[in-house]
Scaffold this active site. Sequence first.
Site, PDB file in Angstrom:
ATOM      1  N   ARG A  30       2.904  -4.328 -13.279  1.00  0.00           N
ATOM      2  CA  ARG A  30       4.301  -3.917 -13.177  1.00  0.00           C
ATOM      3  C   ARG A  30       4.368  -2.614 -12.372  1.00  0.00           C
ATOM      4  O   ARG A  30       3.549  -1.711 -12.578  1.00  0.00           O
ATOM      5  CB  ARG A  30       4.912  -3.727 -14.571  1.00  0.00           C
ATOM      6  CG  ARG A  30       4.979  -5.026 -15.325  1.00  0.00           C
ATOM      7  CD  ARG A  30       6.014  -5.049 -16.426  1.00  0.00           C
ATOM      8  NE  ARG A  30       5.850  -6.285 -17.201  1.00  0.00           N
ATOM      9  CZ  ARG A  30       6.397  -7.461 -16.889  1.00  0.00           C
ATOM     10  NH1 ARG A  30       7.157  -7.562 -15.820  1.00  0.00           N
ATOM     11  NH2 ARG A  30       6.177  -8.523 -17.632  1.00  0.00           N
ATOM     12  N   ILE A  32       5.291   0.978 -11.320  1.00  0.00           N
ATOM     13  CA  ILE A  32       5.509   2.152 -12.170  1.00  0.00           C
ATOM     14  C   ILE A  32       6.930   2.708 -11.985  1.00  0.00           C
ATOM     15  O   ILE A  32       7.437   3.427 -12.857  1.00  0.00           O
ATOM     16  CB  ILE A  32       4.434   3.230 -11.845  1.00  0.00           C
ATOM     17  CG1 ILE A  32       4.221   4.147 -13.022  1.00  0.00           C
ATOM     18  CG2 ILE A  32       4.773   3.986 -10.575  1.00  0.00           C
ATOM     19  CD1 ILE A  32       2.977   5.018 -12.901  1.00  0.00           C
ATOM     20  N   HIS A 101      -0.520  -5.312  -0.871  1.00  0.00           N
ATOM     21  CA  HIS A 101       0.243  -5.686  -2.056  1.00  0.00           C
ATOM     22  C   HIS A 101       1.569  -6.297  -1.656  1.00  0.00           C
ATOM     23  O   HIS A 101       2.138  -5.958  -0.626  1.00  0.00           O
ATOM     24  CB  HIS A 101       0.476  -4.474  -2.983  1.00  0.00           C
ATOM     25  CG  HIS A 101       1.161  -3.321  -2.327  1.00  0.00           C
ATOM     26  ND1 HIS A 101       0.513  -2.466  -1.450  1.00  0.00           N
ATOM     27  CD2 HIS A 101       2.438  -2.875  -2.389  1.00  0.00           C
ATOM     28  CE1 HIS A 101       1.363  -1.548  -1.020  1.00  0.00           C
ATOM     29  NE2 HIS A 101       2.549  -1.779  -1.567  1.00  0.00           N
ATOM     30  N   HIS A 103       5.401  -7.019  -3.200  1.00  0.00           N
ATOM     31  CA  HIS A 103       6.369  -6.713  -4.268  1.00  0.00           C
ATOM     32  C   HIS A 103       7.105  -7.996  -4.650  1.00  0.00           C
ATOM     33  O   HIS A 103       7.526  -8.757  -3.775  1.00  0.00           O
ATOM     34  CB  HIS A 103       7.442  -5.729  -3.775  1.00  0.00           C
ATOM     35  CG  HIS A 103       6.925  -4.382  -3.386  1.00  0.00           C
ATOM     36  ND1 HIS A 103       7.084  -3.266  -4.181  1.00  0.00           N
ATOM     37  CD2 HIS A 103       6.269  -3.954  -2.285  1.00  0.00           C
ATOM     38  CE1 HIS A 103       6.562  -2.213  -3.572  1.00  0.00           C
ATOM     39  NE2 HIS A 103       6.061  -2.595  -2.425  1.00  0.00           N
TER      40      HIS A 103
HETATM   41  P1  AMP Z   1       4.680   0.482  -0.983  1.00  0.00           P
HETATM   42  O1  AMP Z   1       5.664   1.597  -0.782  1.00  0.00           O
HETATM   43  O2  AMP Z   1       5.133  -0.853  -0.446  1.00  0.00           O
HETATM   44  O3  AMP Z   1       3.309   0.866  -0.470  1.00  0.00           O
HETATM   45  O4  AMP Z   1       4.589   0.254  -2.546  1.00  0.00           O
HETATM   46  C1  AMP Z   1       3.812   1.017  -3.401  1.00  0.00           C
HETATM   47  C2  AMP Z   1       4.359   0.800  -4.776  1.00  0.00           C
HETATM   48  O5  AMP Z   1       3.395   1.201  -5.718  1.00  0.00           O
HETATM   49  C3  AMP Z   1       5.631   1.583  -5.092  1.00  0.00           C
HETATM   50  O6  AMP Z   1       6.692   0.706  -5.443  1.00  0.00           O
HETATM   51  C4  AMP Z   1       5.228   2.473  -6.271  1.00  0.00           C
HETATM   52  O7  AMP Z   1       6.251   2.638  -7.217  1.00  0.00           O
HETATM   53  C5  AMP Z   1       4.050   1.701  -6.833  1.00  0.00           C
HETATM   54  N1  AMP Z   1       3.082   2.485  -7.585  1.00  0.00           N
HETATM   55  C6  AMP Z   1       2.550   3.697  -7.231  1.00  0.00           C
HETATM   56  N2  AMP Z   1       1.661   4.100  -8.151  1.00  0.00           N
HETATM   57  C7  AMP Z   1       1.615   3.131  -9.103  1.00  0.00           C
HETATM   58  C8  AMP Z   1       0.885   2.954 -10.315  1.00  0.00           C
HETATM   59  N3  AMP Z   1       0.004   3.888 -10.739  1.00  0.00           N
HETATM   60  N4  AMP Z   1       1.105   1.847 -11.054  1.00  0.00           N
HETATM   61  C9  AMP Z   1       1.998   0.918 -10.641  1.00  0.00           C
HETATM   62  N5  AMP Z   1       2.706   1.008  -9.490  1.00  0.00           N
HETATM   63  C10 AMP Z   1       2.522   2.089  -8.738  1.00  0.00           C
END
Ligand code: AMP
Length: 115
Positions: A30, A32, A101, A103
């Site tokens: 999920r 964060i 990743h 979303h």
């Molecule tokens: P992006 O901006 O597409 O690289 O997405 C990175 C995503 O990782 C963002 O939506 C953040 O909220 C999420 N994120 C960052 N750190 C964590 C974490 N420790 N656990 C879960 N999600 C994270």
Amino acid sequence: MPSDCLFCRIVSGELPAAQIHADESVVAIRDISPQAPTHILLLSRKHIASVGEVGPADTDLMGRICAVAAELATREGISQDGYRLVVNVGRNGGQTVDHLHVHMLGGRPMAWPPG
Ligand code: AMP
Ligand code: ZN
């Protein structure tokens, strides 16, 4: 595995995360900072910096990520109403973590075009 990569550290279990799926190639957690009632991140186990680095050896992995997304959408109860899969690539794409990743956002209608 770059030891300074946040998602490599999550995938390996070194850092905690709300994990909802794990198999030999994909881990789902999920987000964060959820941007929708359901906001899941599908992470590759393999360190790939972005979709821009995906090569011919990774096509099964990309298919697997989509299959896991479909599976989780059903489990999360958002498959009927629909959802959005997003891949941010690079600076203009809004990518903040340099590890592949996808979303998955659901539980509310999504606007188009995205911001
Ligand atoms: P992006 O901006 O597409 O690289 O997405 C990175 C995503 O990782 C963002 O939506 C953040 O909220 C999420 N994120 C960052 N750190 C964590 C974490 N420790 N656990 C879960 N999600 C994270
Ligand atoms: Zn990584």
